[in-house]
Design a protein around this motif. Structure first.
Motif, mmCIF file in Angstrom:
data_model
loop_
_atom_site.group_PDB
_atom_site.id
_atom_site.type_symbol
_atom_site.label_atom_id
_atom_site.label_comp_id
_atom_site.label_asym_id
_atom_site.label_seq_id
_atom_site.Cartn_x
_atom_site.Cartn_y
_atom_site.Cartn_z
ATOM 1 N N PRO A 133 44.813 50.437 29.480
ATOM 2 C CA PRO A 133 44.945 48.985 29.264
ATOM 3 C C PRO A 133 43.980 48.455 28.210
ATOM 4 O O PRO A 133 44.316 47.555 27.437
ATOM 5 C CB PRO A 133 44.651 48.400 30.652
ATOM 6 C CG PRO A 133 44.974 49.498 31.602
ATOM 7 C CD PRO A 133 44.577 50.761 30.898
ATOM 8 N N ARG A 134 42.775 49.025 28.172
ATOM 9 C CA ARG A 134 41.800 48.597 27.159
ATOM 10 C C ARG A 134 42.285 48.998 25.766
ATOM 11 O O ARG A 134 42.179 48.213 24.810
ATOM 12 C CB ARG A 134 40.441 49.243 27.471
ATOM 13 C CG ARG A 134 39.316 48.854 26.540
ATOM 14 C CD ARG A 134 38.867 47.417 26.771
ATOM 15 N NE ARG A 134 37.782 47.053 25.869
ATOM 16 C CZ ARG A 134 36.482 47.220 26.146
ATOM 17 N NH1 ARG A 134 36.123 47.752 27.304
ATOM 18 N NH2 ARG A 134 35.568 46.855 25.283
ATOM 19 N N TYR A 135 42.791 50.211 25.651
ATOM 20 C CA TYR A 135 43.318 50.693 24.370
ATOM 21 C C TYR A 135 44.484 49.806 23.921
ATOM 22 O O TYR A 135 44.557 49.386 22.762
ATOM 23 C CB TYR A 135 43.770 52.147 24.538
ATOM 24 C CG TYR A 135 44.364 52.799 23.309
ATOM 25 C CD1 TYR A 135 43.620 53.690 22.545
ATOM 26 C CD2 TYR A 135 45.685 52.551 22.914
ATOM 27 C CE1 TYR A 135 44.167 54.313 21.422
ATOM 28 C CE2 TYR A 135 46.234 53.153 21.802
ATOM 29 C CZ TYR A 135 45.479 54.032 21.059
ATOM 30 O OH TYR A 135 46.028 54.627 19.960
ATOM 31 N N ALA A 136 45.408 49.524 24.843
ATOM 32 C CA ALA A 136 46.582 48.713 24.502
ATOM 33 C C ALA A 136 46.163 47.318 24.034
ATOM 34 O O ALA A 136 46.739 46.762 23.089
ATOM 35 C CB ALA A 136 47.521 48.615 25.703
ATOM 36 N N LYS A 137 45.155 46.749 24.696
ATOM 37 C CA LYS A 137 44.690 45.415 24.288
ATOM 38 C C LYS A 137 44.072 45.452 22.904
ATOM 39 O O LYS A 137 44.243 44.512 22.116
ATOM 40 C CB LYS A 137 43.702 44.876 25.319
ATOM 41 C CG LYS A 137 43.336 43.421 25.085
ATOM 42 C CD LYS A 137 42.657 42.795 26.297
ATOM 43 C CE LYS A 137 41.220 43.226 26.399
ATOM 44 N NZ LYS A 137 40.469 42.420 27.400
#
Length: 405
Positions: free
Chosen positions: A311-315
């Motif tokens: 999720p951090r990467y996607a954000k």
């Protein structure tokens, strides 16, 4: 107004907006304009942009086919991370912007330009993505965003400006133009605006361009075998393919089977909620198949840690931080895990669904049938060991329960 700007590189599509921007830049900044048009798989001919730029007196014109670079160096690394924003969005628009920003900066260096310019509005995410990328790659570059400066804030005003300045507009094309704001590349096509601005309205069937409806998809499933090497698909049904060809093939076959439609209300980085519809046939298949390949080959804790980071990467990708040190750090960790993601996944496409029908890896599978079997495992696993394992893990729970009692 010049602000010391003598030459600007413009991300140019040849459409109404960027053609008006081209003339506006010349008039407002009294500068020379260089145009850059990229083919990243949008499915439209890009060469007409050359003729339009020439007709407007542009001398330095860049028309480039970036499909392979886009798929290989941007989309595939993102799918190694299984990146998906807010549980639904496969980041089709987001992932294209870093590449365009990179080429804008490279062309600015090649041509000695002082600034770059884009046609993103002041309400959207793309202005952030373009400019964060540009500043990361050329810290002192000047960025001109006309939608944040001019007063041409309606389609009528743009058309009037074009007429006043002799900018050729294909009125037949304009009158038959879709009412939706659309963006397309190898990964997806997006739709915003018109009736989609009310989140209660169901998208009309005529809107979709790449896929049939699940109801109209074939009554017989389509099977595909996807071969993986280090987390990337390198062949379909045994036929070796480049990254871009993989995506083109999966988009076509997925679309024929009603795969990849999505209707999302997402949180933009600039603060507002936005409703958009997306067709991402290849990406939908790639995400499902990649997770299936990892399920067989990745260590449990490595897989779980990847899921926590995703999720951090996607954000980061969504918000425009592709060129940030934190994204590059995560990418290095993710790519390290992919060294063992090798094998074949068989998927079944049926009326909008992507179903995993098999997976195998001759060299890197961690699945041991002799241990996992429900039949006699011939001593490969001593079930008595589980009693101590459970008691040790239950120790804190038992202590807490006794205290409560």
């Amino acid at each position: 107004m010049s602000d010391g700007i003598n030459k600007v590189v413009l991300a140019y599509s040849g459409g109404l907006d960027t053609s008006v921007i081209l003339k506006w830049l010349e008039d407002t900044y009294n500068c020379e304009v260089v145009t850059f048009t990229a083919d990243i798989g949008q499915g439209e001919e890009v060469e007409p942009a050359r003729a339009k730029a020439e007709a407007m007196g542009i001398k330095e014109i860049y028309i480039e086919d970036l499909r392979e670079e886009f798929a290989r160096d941007y989309v595939f690394p993102m799918f190694r991370a299984n990146a998906i924003y807010e549980g639904e969005y496969l980041l089709g628009t987001s992932i294209a912007r870093p590449l365009i920003a990179k080429r804008l900066i490279e062309i600015a260096r090649e041509t000695g330009a002082d600034a770059i310019s884009h046609g993103a509005t002041g309400k959207g995410n793309d202005q952030v993505r373009f400019e964060l990328g540009a500043y990361a790659l050329m810290p002192d570059v000047k960025v001109i965003a006309p939608w944040r400066e001019w007063d041409l804030l309606s389609r009528e005003k743009l058309m009037n400006y074009a007429a006043e300045h002799g900018i050729e507009v294909d009125f037949a094309k304009q009158s038959g133009k879709s009412p939706y704001s659309m963006d397309a590349n190898l990964l997806h096509i997006s739709y915003e605006g018109d009736l989609l601005e009310d989140p209660w309205n169901e998208p009309e069937e005529e809107m979709w361009r790449w896929s049939v409806s699940p109801e109209a998809a074939p009554d017989e499933p389509t099977y595909l075998e996807l071969t993986y090497e280090k987390g990337d698909i390198v062949a379909i049904n045994g036929e070796a393919m480049s990254a871009a060809t993989v995506m083109e093939t999966l988009n076509r076959i997925g679309g024929e089977n009603g795969v990849g439609r999505d209707d999302i209300v997402e949180n933009r980085y600039v603060g507002m909620k936005s409703r958009g519809c997306y067709e991402t046939p290849a990406g939908t298949i790639m995400l499902k198949a990649h997770r299936a390949m990892e399920s067989l080959t990745l260590d449990r804790e490595a897989a779980h840690l990847k899921d926590e980071m995703m999720p951090r990467y996607a954000k980061m990708v969504y918000n425009g931080y592709w060129w940030s040190p934190e994204r590059e750090m995560l990418q290095a960790a993710i790519d390290q895990t992919q060294q063992v993601v090798n094998g074949v996944v068989r998927v079944k496409l049926y009326k909008g669904n992507v179903i995993v029908a098999g997976r195998k890896s001759e060299s890197d599978s961690l699945f041991d049938e002799s241990i996992a079997t429900f039949e006699d495992d011939a001593g490969a696993y001593d079930q008595k060991d589980a009693a101590g394992f459970i008691k040790l893990n239950a120790l804190r729970l038992r202590v807490a329960a006794k205290r409560r009692k």
